[in-house]
Design an enzyme around this catalytic site. Structure first.
Site, PDB file in Angstrom:
ATOM      1  N   ASP A  51      -0.560  -3.979  -6.787  1.00 47.95           N
ATOM      2  CA  ASP A  51      -0.763  -2.923  -6.082  1.00 47.95           C
ATOM      3  C   ASP A  51      -1.394  -2.004  -6.148  1.00 47.95           C
ATOM      4  O   ASP A  51      -1.928  -1.713  -7.310  1.00 47.95           O
ATOM      5  CB  ASP A  51       0.533  -2.677  -5.091  1.00 47.95           C
ATOM      6  N   GLU A  98       3.215   1.211   6.221  1.00 47.66           N
ATOM      7  CA  GLU A  98       4.272   1.484   4.932  1.00 47.66           C
ATOM      8  C   GLU A  98       5.208   2.695   5.036  1.00 47.66           C
ATOM      9  O   GLU A  98       5.777   2.706   5.930  1.00 47.66           O
ATOM     10  CB  GLU A  98       2.847   1.700   3.660  1.00 47.66           C
TER      11      GLU A  98
HETATM   12  C1  GLC Z   1      -1.111  -0.962  -0.214  1.00 51.70           C
HETATM   13  C2  GLC Z   1      -0.136  -2.089   0.110  1.00 51.70           C
HETATM   14  C3  GLC Z   1      -0.611  -3.433   0.048  1.00 51.70           C
HETATM   15  C4  GLC Z   1      -2.133  -3.584   0.000  1.00 51.70           C
HETATM   16  C5  GLC Z   1      -2.935  -2.435  -0.838  1.00 51.70           C
HETATM   17  C6  GLC Z   1      -4.368  -2.692  -0.629  1.00 51.70           C
HETATM   18  O1  GLC Z   1      -0.745   0.112  -0.628  1.00 51.70           O
HETATM   19  O2  GLC Z   1       0.845  -1.851  -0.461  1.00 51.70           O
HETATM   20  O3  GLC Z   1      -0.082  -4.446   0.796  1.00 51.70           O
HETATM   21  O4  GLC Z   1      -2.554  -4.856   0.018  1.00 51.70           O
HETATM   22  O5  GLC Z   1      -2.460  -1.317  -1.067  1.00 51.70           O
HETATM   23  O6  GLC Z   1      -4.603  -1.924   0.348  1.00 51.70           O
END
Ligand code: GLC
Length: 622
Positions: free
Chosen positions: A312, A512
């Site tokens: 991530d 988030e």
């Molecule tokens: C974010 C998320 C993830 C996403 C990634 C790229 O923090 O946790 O779901 O795909 O970063 O944006």
């Protein structure tokens, strides 16, 4: 089903690599047959792609190999020539990184240019560009925005979910992007979690069915050799953290972890998912990004996942205070590609990552075999996508972003996602010839609230966030007869004398950790709107726009009818279709509905599930 789809269907089953499937005698024969044919469409058979990946790997330098393991955010890349210089294998646009022109053509122009730099490298290995297309191609102005996964969970309709993912893939490919960081297959257990709406359901079985359908929809072959890779996320247990804290700690024994959170990944692997994103969260105190037992032992060895793992956003930076240690731990645990949002001049940037990983290999702290395995997985996937033959998008797909045909499917998703929680005094369906209908609440005319987070920007926002689309108010005005007088009252004033009231309330957009909340009561302002309509003696139909069940309090009592519309996206006409009876409500709750804030972690598996306000699976119709 035409030949391409049939072939893809077979391929996607052949992609399976879980041990039990490999035991059946027919599969190796089919695999051999398919690898001998020039594969139709865009997904190429595994054995052929293995050979191609091996052959290419044997020619690569360590720099070229590590470049493939490096994913750089658009905003971190100061000099596009770095793509060529460092052999960068992947780029992404995180929630807020975008080109100056966010129209479909603007995205296509930007992504085409990045690709051109990758194809100037010695071995011309194409770049794979990733983006969070989590409810439509939601970073692109004018793209169709589908209901978020919680609404799709209420449809209980895998075929429809597959169609939605396929259309999203068409729009993603139309902008020169080949990788969607979707579907999220979290099994959210606590509505305090700000990502509850990204989860199809609290039920592992429902998430497994719909997640696999979404994978098949994303990875269905597209016209002219285009292909979009799916990414099941976030492995493992992201939806089960204590108190629903985002990026928190999932505390449970292995049997519970396997029972609640692993099934959707087994289903996604069987569906042929090409990538899996590793969760920020921890299991019993150990960060997932460094959990070799789960990343390699369970996912790759036991489930037979042969795609690649991507971290991530800067997630490996959380492993320790030392970036070199972070890299060593995560790569050795089984991470194949690292998502890096930092560029030159910033801490833990992509140039540092490449340099430090090279050092770790030279020092023998990361085995060459681990690097070769990671790069083989990435290359094999790029070959299976047909990316080497088709690194650029088909311009025709660009013209179809946001098309009426695409919106029609999204409207059907909205219709099937609505859950009717109450309907007394024949409040619903509304009559299209009602004399005077008053529509109350700002949310009734707010596309941003209707779409929620991950819409144009990471957090989403209130207002006209994207071109196209229809608010609920606009949809109501289109639905009623010419004789009907529709009055809009954002604050609930001047509503006396109407024949009926439609009150639209809801959550403001979030994403988030920004959505983590302990108090899920409907806001006092929204509750007051419903109360005003009730006090005026009107028949009250309430529509709730939210990313999760909210604690309704007096709202339920004051409403004659109540519809949970979740975060329906741009096609508000799907809401009006149900309100005016053009189709019956058929949605079923994908989550247990809490009576109060003490029940936010109540699920269908809880011993006291019967104490909830509405049970999992509840939904009325007429
Ligand atoms: C974010 C998320 C993830 C996403 C990634 C790229 O923090 O946790 O779901 O795909 O970063 O944006």
């Amino acid at each position: 089903m035409n030949a391409i789809h049939k072939n893809a269907q077979v391929l996607s089953t052949l992609k399976t690599s879980n041990p039990s499937a490999r035991r059946s005698p027919i599969r190796p024969v089919l695999a051999a047959l398919l690898s001998m044919t020039t594969c139709l469409g865009l997904a190429h058979a595994a054995p052929k792609c293995d050979r191609e990946a091996d052959a290419l790997l044997s020619k690569m330098t360590l720099d070229e190999k590590i470049g493939q393991m490096t994913q750089v955010d658009m905003d971190a890349l100061k000099d596009k020539a770095d793509i060529t210089k460092y052999f960068i294998g992947s780029m992404l646009s995180g929630g807020n990184s975008e080109p100056a022109d966010i129209s479909p053509k603007g995205w296509l122009r930007a992504c085409k240019e990045y690709e051109s730099y990758a194809l100037q490298t010695r071995l011309k290995i194409p770049l794979i560009y990733g983006i969070d297309a989590v409810h439509g191609h939601n970073n692109v102005d004018g793209a169709v925005i589908f209901p978020h996964n919680i609404g799709l969970g209420a449809t209980r309709n895998p075929r429809l979910v597959r169609r939605a993912a396929h259309i999203t893939a068409l729009e993603v490919a139309g902008t020169g992007i080949q990788w969607a960081f979707a579907p999220c297959v979290a099994v959210a257990q606590n509505e305090r979690w700000g990502r509850t709406y990204e989860s199809f359901s609290e039920s592992p079985a429902l998430v497994s069915r719909l997640g696999a359908a979404a994978v098949r929809g994303f990875q269905q072959p597209l016209p002219e050799g285009n292909f979009v890779l799916a990414c099941a996320k976030h492995f493992l247990g992201d939806g089960g953290t204590k108190d629903g804290i985002d990026q928190g700690n999932t505390v449970c024994d292995e049997a519970t972890l396997r029972k609640l959170y692993l099934p959707p990944y087994a289903a996604a692997v069987r569906a042929g998912v090409g990538s899996i994103m590793v969760s920020y969260s921890s299991w019993n105190g150990q960060k997932m990004s460094a959990n070799k037992y789960l990343l390699t032992g369970v996912l790759k060895d036991e489930l037979g996942f042969r795609g690649f793992l991507v971290s991530d956003w800067a997630a490996i930076d959380q492993l320790s205070s030392d970036y070199k240690t972070d890299i060593e731990k995560s790569i050795n645990a089984g991470m194949d590609m690292v998502m890096i949002p930092n560029g030159p001049g910033q801490k833990n940037n992509y140039v540092e990552f490449i340099h430090l990983l090279k050092e770790l290999v030279r020092e023998g702290k990361v085995p060459q075999s681990r690097i070769d395995d990671a790069v083989h997985r990435i290359l094999r996937t790029k070959f299976r996508m047909g990316l080497f033959q088709h690194p650029y998008a088909d311009p025709q797909l660009n013209a179809e972003v946001g098309s009426a045909a695409h919106r029609k499917v999204a409207r059907e998703c909205v219709r099937q996602s609505l859950v009717l929680l109450k309907n007394e005094n024949h409040a619903l369906p509304l009559s299209k010839t009602i004399q005077r209908l008053v529509v109350i609440g700002r949310a009734a005319d707010d596309l941003g609230v209707q779409c929620g987070g991950w819409t144009i920007s990471w957090q989403g926002k209130s207002g006209k966030v994207t071109s196209g689309g229809t608010t609920i108010l606009a949809a109501v005005r289109k639905a009623v007869s010419p004789e009907t007088k529709v009055t809009f009252s954002p604050d609930g004033s001047n509503i006396e004398g109407a024949d009926g009231a439609l009150v639209v309330i809801g959550e403001q957009p979030y994403a988030e950790m920004k959505g983590d909340r302990n108090d899920l009561r409907v806001s006092a302002e929204d509750a007051a709107l419903v109360q005003k309509a009730k006090a005026a003696g009107l028949r009250v139909v309430t529509v709730l726009l939210s990313g999760r069940p909210l604690v309704l309090g007096p709202v339920l009592e004051s409403s004659d009818a109540l519809v949970a519309a979740w975060l329906p996206g741009t096609e508000g006409e799907g809401v009006a279709d149900v309100l005016f009876g053009d189709c019956r409500p058929r949605g079923k709750l994908p989550r247990t509905w809490p009576r109060n804030n003490d029940q936010l972690s109540l699920t269908c598996n809880s011993p006291n599930a019967s104490q909830a306000l509405f049970p999992y699976g509840y939904g009325l119709s007429w």
